[in-house]
Design a protein around this motif. Structure first.
Motif, PDB file in Angstrom:
ATOM      1  N   PHE A 644       9.087 -45.637  54.739  1.00  0.00           N
ATOM      2  CA  PHE A 644       8.790 -47.065  55.178  1.00  0.00           C
ATOM      3  C   PHE A 644       7.934 -47.202  56.590  1.00  0.00           C
ATOM      4  N   ASP A 645       7.529 -48.302  56.961  1.00  0.00           N
ATOM      5  CA  ASP A 645       7.040 -48.410  58.108  1.00  0.00           C
ATOM      6  C   ASP A 645       7.800 -49.047  59.193  1.00  0.00           C
ATOM      7  N   GLU A 646       7.427 -49.181  60.329  1.00  0.00           N
ATOM      8  CA  GLU A 646       8.418 -49.766  61.427  1.00  0.00           C
ATOM      9  C   GLU A 646       8.992 -51.254  61.133  1.00  0.00           C
ATOM     10  N   GLY A 647       8.192 -51.801  60.365  1.00  0.00           N
ATOM     11  CA  GLY A 647       8.774 -53.160  60.123  1.00  0.00           C
ATOM     12  C   GLY A 647       9.764 -53.107  58.886  1.00  0.00           C
ATOM     13  N   GLY A 648      10.060 -51.888  58.300  1.00  0.00           N
ATOM     14  CA  GLY A 648      10.743 -51.538  57.223  1.00  0.00           C
ATOM     15  C   GLY A 648      10.054 -52.025  55.923  1.00  0.00           C
ATOM     16  N   ALA A 649       8.865 -52.096  55.724  1.00  0.00           N
ATOM     17  CA  ALA A 649       8.030 -52.321  54.560  1.00  0.00           C
ATOM     18  C   ALA A 649       7.571 -50.749  53.818  1.00  0.00           C
ATOM     19  N   PRO A 650       7.741 -50.875  52.588  1.00  0.00           N
ATOM     20  CA  PRO A 650       7.329 -49.209  51.855  1.00  0.00           C
ATOM     21  C   PRO A 650       5.805 -49.274  52.202  1.00  0.00           C
ATOM     22  N   CYS A 651       5.623 -47.867  52.673  1.00  0.00           N
ATOM     23  CA  CYS A 651       4.283 -47.723  53.091  1.00  0.00           C
ATOM     24  C   CYS A 651       3.885 -46.621  52.270  1.00  0.00           C
ATOM     25  N   ASP A 652       4.674 -45.476  51.865  1.00  0.00           N
ATOM     26  CA  ASP A 652       4.114 -44.353  51.144  1.00  0.00           C
ATOM     27  C   ASP A 652       5.310 -43.822  50.420  1.00  0.00           C
ATOM     28  N   SER A 653       4.991 -42.867  49.462  1.00  0.00           N
ATOM     29  CA  SER A 653       5.870 -42.090  48.547  1.00  0.00           C
ATOM     30  C   SER A 653       5.583 -40.876  48.429  1.00  0.00           C
ATOM     31  N   PHE A 654       6.915 -39.983  48.473  1.00  0.00           N
ATOM     32  CA  PHE A 654       6.397 -38.582  48.527  1.00  0.00           C
ATOM     33  C   PHE A 654       7.499 -38.012  47.665  1.00  0.00           C
ATOM     34  N   ARG A 655       7.241 -36.588  47.253  1.00  0.00           N
ATOM     35  CA  ARG A 655       8.152 -35.790  46.276  1.00  0.00           C
ATOM     36  C   ARG A 655       9.032 -35.071  47.284  1.00  0.00           C
ATOM     37  N   TYR A 656      10.202 -34.759  47.128  1.00  0.00           N
ATOM     38  CA  TYR A 656      11.161 -34.085  48.054  1.00  0.00           C
ATOM     39  C   TYR A 656      11.948 -33.191  47.069  1.00  0.00           C
ATOM     40  N   GLU A 657      11.886 -31.826  47.552  1.00  0.00           N
ATOM     41  CA  GLU A 657      12.406 -30.804  46.951  1.00  0.00           C
ATOM     42  C   GLU A 657      13.526 -30.254  47.678  1.00  0.00           C
ATOM     43  N   ARG A 658      14.679 -30.036  46.981  1.00  0.00           N
ATOM     44  CA  ARG A 658      15.619 -29.265  47.740  1.00  0.00           C
ATOM     45  C   ARG A 658      15.585 -27.784  48.105  1.00  0.00           C
ATOM     46  N   ASN A 659      15.882 -27.470  49.002  1.00  0.00           N
ATOM     47  CA  ASN A 659      15.955 -26.143  49.731  1.00  0.00           C
ATOM     48  C   ASN A 659      16.926 -25.410  49.461  1.00  0.00           C
ATOM     49  N   ASP A 660      17.005 -23.983  49.946  1.00  0.00           N
ATOM     50  CA  ASP A 660      18.007 -23.153  49.603  1.00  0.00           C
ATOM     51  C   ASP A 660      19.388 -23.342  50.370  1.00  0.00           C
ATOM     52  N   ALA A 661      19.060 -24.428  51.503  1.00  0.00           N
ATOM     53  CA  ALA A 661      20.302 -24.674  52.393  1.00  0.00           C
ATOM     54  C   ALA A 661      21.004 -25.702  51.360  1.00  0.00           C
ATOM     55  N   CYS A 662      20.561 -26.662  50.754  1.00  0.00           N
ATOM     56  CA  CYS A 662      21.281 -27.462  49.717  1.00  0.00           C
ATOM     57  C   CYS A 662      22.155 -26.628  48.640  1.00  0.00           C
ATOM     58  N   PHE A 663      21.712 -25.556  48.405  1.00  0.00           N
ATOM     59  CA  PHE A 663      22.321 -24.769  47.392  1.00  0.00           C
ATOM     60  C   PHE A 663      23.497 -24.257  47.972  1.00  0.00           C
TER      61      PHE A 663
END
Length: 1059
Positions: A644-663
């Motif tokens: 989201f941008d500073e105004g709270g509007a969606p501006c982009d999307s991305f893929r998030y992959e969990r790392n070893d710390a999550c496990f």
């Protein structure tokens, strides 16, 4: 049970007619009946198509995976009412539907002439109970595909046979004769009918991972993209268990299902009529593997809460662009209504729900709120979203009557649609009541000295939290101590919420109603007040906190040698983020990129924390290895996130992959949940709240097996562990084609059913049904997140009762044997008779142990089995509602993002082909969509079924029409976006932004920095030859929102100089 249909008291119990002799319903007769049923609806197909023209003009047609559930356009009254009750064969115990009862003339919209009813009356309660007891009717949650426990395939109920049932209603239904069953789509289930025998229950991702800025992504991969509003997936199969008797109905010989010789006989002597009927129906299912059972709704036993949460747009009653057509339509309806109804017609308006599973509804204008009536007078109501509830639906009405509650706002605005999402899922974001807030202690509250004295003091043990950096409610911490002989003592410490939330208080009641916290990207709706969740119990660093702890002694190989469970007090030394932990466990040198953000409180140093984290990482790897060797399943995939941008509007999307710390966190939380489940189910086998995960959907499993075989992959789905190994081999084989592996994971996830809470008393005779398939464990529950899940609070109270009973029992034993004659030390640490690794059944069943458990249950107010079953059902419904809201919120923001960018070009893979539409998978958004290309002006279609090839080409002449067939062809732009080869749909700003964002590691941008944008996906040209799994360019675009349900549409991306 109570059948809550209208006019049930006035309708006499119909006398069931005599069953016809076997073979009375012949195939010829059945075929004639089917043709007769189809003949009447054909007369109204043209009118229905004209009704849908405005929606079709708005964009590509949306596809519905399930048949239409209700009459959603004006129908011919003669076509709907004339449904005769069919006879039944004795081989399948079915209840003949009673003949319609003559009704008195009733005024109202859409009602027939005097004495005519569109639907059959709902059966009275007594008739329903007798039919169920006799095996002539069955109970199930209503969907277009209804699940009846014990029948291996779902029952299809469509049209007037749905008898005014709404999605989620608990209904009594009866099955039609086999001759009327429909043809089954896709692979049938004959190849191995006994597959459920050796399988554990399945669920994916029952973990405590990253959850959009909050830890605890539970059941992360049990998605509901293919299901009915978050309910368990459509066409869900209830699996056979060794104690259900179902698996004995069929055997498998040479890959074909056969029925044992004694199957048709009453082999189950002593069994009820219902059990024998179910046994015979199962035999009929396997004797007709290519057919799906069909049925009818007899009565509504319990109405769905979704009846009170309808969202939609108001529209004139005749939604027709042509005034002449509208006039004809109103004239047709007037002929079907009595005079009182006709005069009342002008005061009605249609409500078009945004959820396609609801029928169109009728609203009396005089009942509308003043604000809505004002918008109607001004002509703006068509673009306003309203919240409503279903108030009535009689047999004489084609449409249910709805009552508008409030105006939500103008369609197409994110806030309006988000409010609509919350309303239709019955999620309240109101402030907590003053009565609830009064249950909390004063601001200056401190831990009482007497509480410190009765708890184990762990404030000098190295303890820390691992959460996303923005987390404010920290409900779990981890401690570690190094013992002699390579033994490591690891503790999981959970905020002791039950100390502050007492049973039978206003705060407890409100928490139970909410049941779960809801996260919708830009909004968090908490289950508990922030004063409690972010202050009093949040495990913030450097302060003393009350906790509930489970501590294990673990050897270097990951084996647990001791366990202790009890109430403690801790002091966390630091708050760690996942990224920081990842940096600390993976860096080789003494300097770390994020060392400055590691702030340690108390007596410990940074080196102590780093050393402990690395030790935890090694132990968690051992625990994970042991878990997967035991048959666990993982369908881990990258998660799509919105920026989201500073105004709270969606501006982009991305893929998030969990790392070893999550496990690290995941493995320890799973271990804590399994330990808690073991303790409470042993101590209270009749009133423990557990979480089960059924086996996969059998039909979808067959489809997945066929998909893998068609693409040359070997799949062993006999158990969760074998499925995991098969997927691991596929991943290795598809290293060079990650998109195809994503598709495989997509299909593997679709077969999964949803996990659910249950009271052990409800399945006391079916212990196999308690298991959790994805984790491959016999017992599981939720213990680690009491700040955001109400079931965890129940589990804490139950554990408190077990600990109290253990103390009472040991105290009694000590008083009998004397202080010197009984060694209590062996029971204090890791050897508790109720909480240790070895549960003492003798102690629990002794008079002293039984009395102690009973007294402790009363003290901590452990719910009775009946009450606990209701709590479990409510928590399941709230869990599914929160997941629907979260998924809908994700879709809403993606819709807004695509609408902001106008179009998004991507490559897609073809999953299915046919002469009318294709099904494609879009890796960018991990979603499946259909592209309809039939009846498109300027487009010719050649479908080569023998080779599975589709050829699309341009045509100048419109295809000839059959006489009397008025087909309105759609514009080519509805199917494809055509560009000139010299043009580009990407702006320079987008290309520069893509180059700027390309360097991100863990967050890979989908819209701007993806290679498809920088390389500008090449458009296709005509003629276009498409085959199965072909890669084709598509354009994603936003659909609806302003005056209809919002969606993300897909069109072909084409190029031509003649554009």
């Amino acid at each position: 049970m109570r059948a809550t249909g209208e006019h049930t008291a006035a309708v006499p119990i119909p006398a069931p007619p005599q069953l016809p002799a076997p073979g009375a319903v012949t195939e010829d007769a059945a075929e004639k009946e089917r043709r007769r049923r189809r003949r009447a609806p054909r007369r109204t197909k043209q009118a229905a198509a004209q009704q849908e023209e405005p929606a079709a003009a708005a964009g590509p047609r949306s596809c519905r995976s399930m048949p239409p559930m209700h009459v959603s356009a004006p129908l011919d009254a003669e076509a709907v009412v004339e449904e005769e009750a069919a006879g039944t064969s004795r081989s399948c115990p079915l209840l003949p539907t009673p003949s319609p009862v003559e009704a008195l003339p009733v005024a109202g919209m859409g009602r027939g002439a005097a004495g005519r009813r569109f639907f059959q009356s709902h059966w009275p309660e007594q008739a329903v109970e007798e039919a169920i007891k006799g095996g002539n009717a069955f109970v199930g949650k209503f969907r277009a595909y209804c699940t009846i426990e014990g029948i291996p395939v779902d029952v299809l109920i469509t049209g007037v046979a749905q008898n005014r049932a709404i999605e989620g209603d608990l209904v009594a239904m009866t099955l039609e004769p086999v001759a009327y069953w429909t043809r089954m789509k896709g692979p049938n289930i004959t190849c191995n009918p006994a597959i459920g025998e050796g399988s554990a229950v399945r669920e994916v991702g029952e973990t405590n991972g990253n959850h959009d800025g909050k830890k605890g992504q539970t059941d992360a991969n049990c998605r509901f993209g293919n299901c009915s509003n978050g309910q368990p997936v459509s066409d869900r199969t209830h699996y056979r268990h060794k104690n259900s008797g179902f698996s004995k109905a069929v055997t498998c010989e040479n890959g074909h299902a056969t029925v044992p010789e004694n199957c048709g006989k009453d082999s189950g002597e002593g069994k009820s009529e219902a059990s024998r009927a179910l046994h015979r129906i199962c035999s009929m299912v396997y004797s007709n593997p290519s057919r799906r059972p069909t049925g009818k709704v007899l009565a509504i036993i319990k109405k769905s809460p979704r009846r009170d949460t309808v969202v939609g747009f108001l529209a004139p009653f005749a939604v027709c662009p042509d005034p002449e057509q509208q006039k004809n339509q109103m004239s047709m309806l007037s002929k079907r209504m009595n005079h009182r109804a006709s005069s009342y017609f002008s005061g009605l308006i249609l409500l078009l729900p945004t959820d396609s599973k609801f029928p169109h509804m009728v609203v009396n204008v005089s009942t509308l709120p003043d604000s809505v009536r004002n918008h109607l007078e001004e002509g703006d109501a068509a673009k306003e979203l309203v919240a409503a509830r279903i108030s009535d639906w009689n047999e004489e009405s084609l449409y249910p009557c709805a009552h508008v509650i409030q105006l939500l706002g103008k369609g197409g605005q994110v806030k309006t649609h988000m409010d609509a999402i919350l309303f239709e899922n019955a999620i309240s974001d109101a402030e907590f009541s003053p009565e609830s807030m009064e249950c909390l202690p004063d601001i200056c509250w401190k831990i009482p000295q007497e509480e410190l004295e009765v708890r184990k003091d762990l404030r000098n043990v190295l303890t820390f939290t691992i959460d996303p950096p923005t987390a404010t409610d920290l409900d779990d911490a981890i401690s570690i101590e190094m013992l002699s002989g390579g033994i490591v003592r690891i503790g999981v410490h959970i905020a002791d919420v039950s100390y502050f939330v007492h049973p039978e208080t206003a705060l407890d009641a409100e928490a139970q109603i909410r049941s779960t916290s809801v996260y919708t990207l830009r909004r968090k709706i908490s289950m508990l007040p922030s004063r409690l969740s972010e202050d009093l119990v949040s495990l913030n660093p450097g302060v003393d906190r009350l906790t509930f702890s489970i501590i294990w002694d673990i050897d270097p190989h990951g084996n647990i040698i001791n366990r202790w469970i009890g109430r403690t007090v801790i002091s966390s030394c630091c708050k760690l983020s996942y990224d920081l932990v990842q940096d600390l466990i993976c860096s080789d040198g003494t300097k770390f990129k994020s060392a400055s953000s590691l702030q340690v409180h108390g007596i410990f140093e940074q080196d102590d924390v780093i050393k402990s984290l690395r030790c935890l990482y090694e132990i968690s790897k051992n625990l994970k290895e042991i878990r997967f060797k035991g048959g666990a399943l993982s369908l881990e995939t990258a998660k799509l996130m919105i920026q989201f941008d500073e105004g709270g509007a969606p501006c982009d999307s991305f893929r998030y992959e969990r790392n070893d710390a999550c496990f690290i966190v995941e493995e320890l939380m799973l271990l804590a949940n399994m330990s808690a489940a073991e303790v409470i189910s042993n101590a209270f086998p009749n009133c423990a709240l557990l979480r089960r995960h059924p086996e996969p959907n059998l039909r979808k499993s067959r489809e997945f097996e066929a998909f893998c075989a068609r693409n040359g992959f070997e799949l062993d789905g006999s158990s969760s562990g074998q499925l995991h190994l098969s997927l691991s081999r596929m991943k290795e084989k598809l290293k060079d084609d990650p998109v195809l592996f994503d598709i495989l994971m997509f299909y593997a996830s679709k077969q999964m059913q949803s996990a659910e809470y249950f009271c052990t008393a409800d399945l006391i005779s079916k212990r196999d049904d308690w298991a959790h398939y994805a984790l491959s464990v016999p017992l599981y529950t939720h213990f680690t997140s009491p700040l955001r899940r109400y079931p965890d609070i129940i589990v804490h109270r139950t554990l408190n009762a077990v600990i109290e009973a253990e103390k009472m029992y040991l105290k009694h034993r000590r008083s009998l044997t004397g202080q010197n004659g009984f060694n209590t030390a062996s029971c204090e640490m890791m050897h508790g008779c109720f909480t240790g690794l070895q549960f003492s059944k003798d102690a629990a069943e002794s008079k002293e142990g039984s009395d102690a458990l009973s007294a402790a249950a009363k003290k901590f107010k452990v719910p009775s089995p009946d009450n606990l079953g209701e709590v479990a059902e409510h928590c399941n419904e709230r869990k599914w509602a929160s997941r629907r809201a979260e998924d809908a919120g994700q879709k809403l923001y993606m819709w807004a993002l695509i609408k902001r960018k106008e179009v998004l070009v991507a490559n897609a893979r073809v999953l299915g082909l046919g002469p009318k539409f294709m099904s494609v998978y879009v890796p960018k958004l991990a979603m499946e969509r259909r592209i309809h290309y039939d009846e498109v002006e300027g487009l010719s279609i050649e479908w080569l079924e023998a080779t599975g090839t589709l050829v699309l080409d341009s045509c100048r002449n419109r295809p000839p029409q059959r006489r009397g067939n008025q087909v309105k062809y759609r514009a080519f732009e509805e199917v494809a976006m055509m560009v000139n080869p010299s043009e580009s749909i990407f702006s320079e700003e987008d290309e520069e932004s893509g180059a700027t964002e390309a360097g991100c590691d863990t967050a890979k941008s989908v819209l701007l920095s993806d290679e498809a944008v920088k390389a500008q996906v090449a458009p296709a040209v005509l003629p276009l030859v498409i085959q199965y799994l072909s890669e084709i360019p598509v354009v994603l675009h936003a659909i609806g929102g302003e005056d209809s349900a919002l969606d993300i549409g897909v069109r072909l991306y084409m190029s031509s100089y003649f554009k």
